[in-house]
Design a protein around this motif. Structure first.
Motif, PDB file in Angstrom:
ATOM      1  N   UNK A   1       0.830  -1.207   0.000  1.00  8.72           N
ATOM      2  CA  UNK A   1       0.000   0.000   0.000  1.00  8.72           C
ATOM      3  C   UNK A   1       0.864   1.256   0.000  1.00  8.72           C
ATOM      4  N   UNK A   2       1.923   1.258   0.802  1.00  5.08           N
ATOM      5  CA  UNK A   2       2.790   2.434   0.835  1.00  5.08           C
ATOM      6  C   UNK A   2       3.580   2.569  -0.460  1.00  5.08           C
ATOM      7  N   UNK A   3       3.992   1.447  -1.044  1.00  8.84           N
ATOM      8  CA  UNK A   3       4.675   1.505  -2.332  1.00  8.84           C
ATOM      9  C   UNK A   3       3.778   2.079  -3.420  1.00  8.84           C
ATOM     10  N   UNK A   4       2.515   1.658  -3.434  1.00  5.61           N
ATOM     11  CA  UNK A   4       1.559   2.203  -4.404  1.00  5.61           C
ATOM     12  C   UNK A   4       1.370   3.704  -4.195  1.00  5.61           C
ATOM     13  N   UNK A   5       1.334   4.126  -2.932  1.00  6.15           N
ATOM     14  CA  UNK A   5       1.165   5.550  -2.630  1.00  6.15           C
ATOM     15  C   UNK A   5       2.367   6.358  -3.118  1.00  6.15           C
ATOM     16  N   UNK A   6       3.573   5.812  -2.955  1.00  2.95           N
ATOM     17  CA  UNK A   6       4.778   6.503  -3.436  1.00  2.95           C
ATOM     18  C   UNK A   6       4.754   6.607  -4.955  1.00  2.95           C
ATOM     19  N   UNK A   7       4.404   5.526  -5.635  1.00  3.72           N
ATOM     20  CA  UNK A   7       4.364   5.541  -7.099  1.00  3.72           C
ATOM     21  C   UNK A   7       3.395   6.610  -7.601  1.00  3.72           C
ATOM     22  N   UNK A   8       2.222   6.697  -6.988  1.00  3.58           N
ATOM     23  CA  UNK A   8       1.237   7.705  -7.391  1.00  3.58           C
ATOM     24  C   UNK A   8       1.740   9.115  -7.087  1.00  3.58           C
ATOM     25  N   UNK A   9       2.409   9.277  -5.955  1.00  2.00           N
ATOM     26  CA  UNK A   9       2.970  10.572  -5.556  1.00  2.00           C
ATOM     27  C   UNK A   9       4.007  11.049  -6.569  1.00  2.00           C
ATOM     28  N   UNK A  10       4.907  10.162  -6.976  1.00  2.00           N
ATOM     29  CA  UNK A  10       5.955  10.547  -7.926  1.00  2.00           C
ATOM     30  C   UNK A  10       5.359  10.958  -9.267  1.00  2.00           C
ATOM     31  N   UNK A  11       4.365  10.224  -9.724  1.00  2.00           N
ATOM     32  CA  UNK A  11       3.709  10.572 -10.987  1.00  2.00           C
ATOM     33  C   UNK A  11       3.025  11.937 -10.866  1.00  2.00           C
ATOM     34  N   UNK A  12       2.284  12.131  -9.779  1.00  2.00           N
ATOM     35  CA  UNK A  12       1.543  13.380  -9.598  1.00  2.00           C
ATOM     36  C   UNK A  12       2.468  14.586  -9.500  1.00  2.00           C
ATOM     37  N   UNK A  13       3.650  14.399  -8.907  1.00  2.00           N
ATOM     38  CA  UNK A  13       4.571  15.520  -8.697  1.00  2.00           C
ATOM     39  C   UNK A  13       5.618  15.644  -9.800  1.00  2.00           C
ATOM     40  N   UNK A  14       5.583  14.745 -10.777  1.00  2.00           N
ATOM     41  CA  UNK A  14       6.525  14.825 -11.889  1.00  2.00           C
ATOM     42  C   UNK A  14       7.961  14.519 -11.505  1.00  2.00           C
ATOM     43  N   UNK A  15       8.145  13.657 -10.510  1.00  2.00           N
ATOM     44  CA  UNK A  15       9.488  13.256 -10.083  1.00  2.00           C
ATOM     45  C   UNK A  15       9.766  11.861 -10.633  1.00  2.00           C
ATOM     46  N   UNK A  16      10.829  11.729 -11.409  1.00  2.00           N
ATOM     47  CA  UNK A  16      11.183  10.425 -11.962  1.00  2.00           C
ATOM     48  C   UNK A  16      11.761   9.536 -10.872  1.00  2.00           C
TER      49      UNK A  16
END
Length: 202
Positions: free
Chosen positions: A80-95
């Motif tokens: 769940x936390x990994x999924x949250x990080x993946x979504x966060x990076x996409x939303x913030x434009x961080x590769x």
């Protein structure tokens, strides 16, 4: 070292149902930039599973075999936390390739503070190796367990972060930082190089 993005994850002992995600750019000593942050809620089934794991831990109290639910809860919260990080990076434009590391606290299900008579003990749920495979990013984790086994109180990163924060503000020995969570921590410069840090209690 050139500053790089680091992602910090936290879910407090209060089990408020949120994953705290924050990004900073740092060289490991000084905060170069405070980046984006967000609260990402757990799905209800994960919240229920964690609450059940905490109740099992309170009954266990470090005696005998660990409750079987720990393994199930650990996998669920890690993914769940990994999924949250993946979504966060996409939303913030961080590769993902721009992130040097993820700091993964995991979830405290049982903690016994040290006393003069004995070292403390703690049980954290969180599989950093699984998260690293999930995201393809280095994950640093299980900070609290190693600190408690070394005789600490279980919050080894707080003082380092507070020191970096105070240095970025050019703060001196007249400044202290108080962290209020499930357990409070206080950090202050003991002199120009060393930080004094300790828990203040619940």
């Amino acid at each position: 070292m050139q500053p790089a993005w680091a992602i910090g994850l936290m879910t407090g002992t209060v089990l408020d149902g949120n994953i705290d995600i924050a990004a900073i750019r740092t060289d490991g000593t000084v905060v170069a930039e405070f980046g984006p942050w967000r609260l990402s809620p757990y799905r209800q089934e994960v919240r229920d599973l964690l609450a059940e794991a905490v109740q099992a831990a309170l009954a266990w109290r470090f005696e005998g075999p660990e409750p079987a639910i720990f393994a199930e809860a650990e996998r669920a919260l890690t993914l769940a936390q990994g999924e949250a990080v993946a979504a966060f990076l996409v939303a913030e434009g961080i590769a993902a390739s721009a992130v040097a590391a993820i700091g993964f606290h995991g979830q405290t299900v049982l903690h016994r503070a040290p006393t003069r008579e004995r070292k403390g003990d703690t049980r954290q749920l969180g599989d950093g190796a699984l998260m690293a495979r999930q995201l393809g990013i280095d994950v640093v984790y299980d900070f609290r367990t190693a600190d408690v086994r070394a005789g600490g109180q279980g919050a080894p990163l707080v003082a380092s972060y507070h020191a970096a924060l105070m240095r970025s503000l050019c703060a001196g020995q007249e400044t202290a930082v108080l962290n209020l969570g499930g357990v409070g921590n206080l950090s202050a410069f003991a002199d120009t190089e060393h930080v004094l840090a300790f828990d203040t209690g619940p």
